[in-house]
Design a protein around this motif. Sequence first.
Motif, PDB file in Angstrom:
ATOM      1  N   GLN A 192      66.983 -22.196  65.396  1.00  0.00           N
ATOM      2  CA  GLN A 192      66.788 -21.367  64.199  1.00  0.00           C
ATOM      3  C   GLN A 192      67.928 -21.568  63.213  1.00  0.00           C
ATOM      4  O   GLN A 192      67.718 -21.628  62.000  1.00  0.00           O
ATOM      5  CB  GLN A 192      66.679 -19.894  64.615  1.00  0.00           C
ATOM      6  N   SER A 193      69.145 -21.736  63.727  1.00  0.00           N
ATOM      7  CA  SER A 193      70.283 -21.918  62.835  1.00  0.00           C
ATOM      8  C   SER A 193      70.213 -23.255  62.107  1.00  0.00           C
ATOM      9  O   SER A 193      70.625 -23.365  60.943  1.00  0.00           O
ATOM     10  CB  SER A 193      71.591 -21.822  63.629  1.00  0.00           C
ATOM     11  N   SER A 198      67.816 -22.845  59.252  1.00  0.00           N
ATOM     12  CA  SER A 198      68.455 -22.037  58.213  1.00  0.00           C
ATOM     13  C   SER A 198      69.430 -22.877  57.390  1.00  0.00           C
ATOM     14  O   SER A 198      69.471 -22.776  56.156  1.00  0.00           O
ATOM     15  CB  SER A 198      69.187 -20.853  58.854  1.00  0.00           C
ATOM     16  N   ARG A 199      70.214 -23.735  58.077  1.00  0.00           N
ATOM     17  CA  ARG A 199      71.178 -24.583  57.360  1.00  0.00           C
ATOM     18  C   ARG A 199      70.464 -25.575  56.453  1.00  0.00           C
ATOM     19  O   ARG A 199      70.913 -25.848  55.330  1.00  0.00           O
ATOM     20  CB  ARG A 199      72.063 -25.332  58.359  1.00  0.00           C
TER      21      ARG A 199
END
Length: 296
Positions: free
Chosen positions: A31-32, A35-36
């Motif tokens: 998920q990160s 997002s990035r």
Amino acid sequence: MSEPHGLYEVFLRVAREGSFTAAARALGYTQSAVSRQIQTLEEEWGASLFDRLPRGVRLTEAGRVLLPHAEGMRGRLRAARAELDALRSLGGGMLRIGAFAAADVSLVPRAMAAFGERHPGVTVVHTEGPTAKHVALLAEGGLDLAVLSTPDGVPLHGPDLHHLLDEPMYVALPRAHRFAGRARLRLAELADEEWIEGAVPPDRTLLAPALTDGFRPRVAFRVNDWTAKQGFVAAGLGITVLPALAAGAVRADVALVRIDPADLPCRKVYAGTPRGLGHSPAVSAFLALLRTTAAA
């Protein structure tokens, strides 16, 4: 993760799923990481593309503007990938080849026919003309491969060369000529004959190697076309030199006799490719067929 996804693929997936977490799951990312990548895209465009909600996300006005362009870009990239796959598998693409006149009598057409049967999805574009023209086109990027020729001992500069064959020279005579039954002739025996030559300087004809030894043909008529030259020979108006690659197209009322290689050495015939460049699958396949055809 089976394959990397571009920023726009991630953007489209988040727009479709309405969630960074769901998009990450579908793409095989964390998920990160998703997002990035969305943050990178927003920085690139200088606008927020998604409203972050307590549960999920939704497109902003800027995101809605970008959406159809991202979809179009994805479609174009998929089409490009399909075309590149076709090039690798010889299921599509284009092959640009050139050849000098005698090579177009049999050698090149036979190789082209075999290539077309094996790789019908590849479009073959053919250019005819002298070797000098094709050397220039190879250097300019206008051809992928060309069949070239040069007298023995005369180097060809520019392209990478792949030897195909050494081509003997023949003299074309009327069937009733006193030498028609000979297996081999010296040029000295033809000193009193009248010749049919093209409208080019002697050092650009097939007789050029003999000029350094003092041989000078008595030119009766200037004729450029191979078929027309044979007509003049058959009518008894003169004789002419004919390369072995053109022998398959000789008319029945013309006799061919090999010229002694001490007088006219074999002509070197090569396949030329642009210097220093790797071969595409199509070039490699056609080169292999040229070699097979030349050996036959």
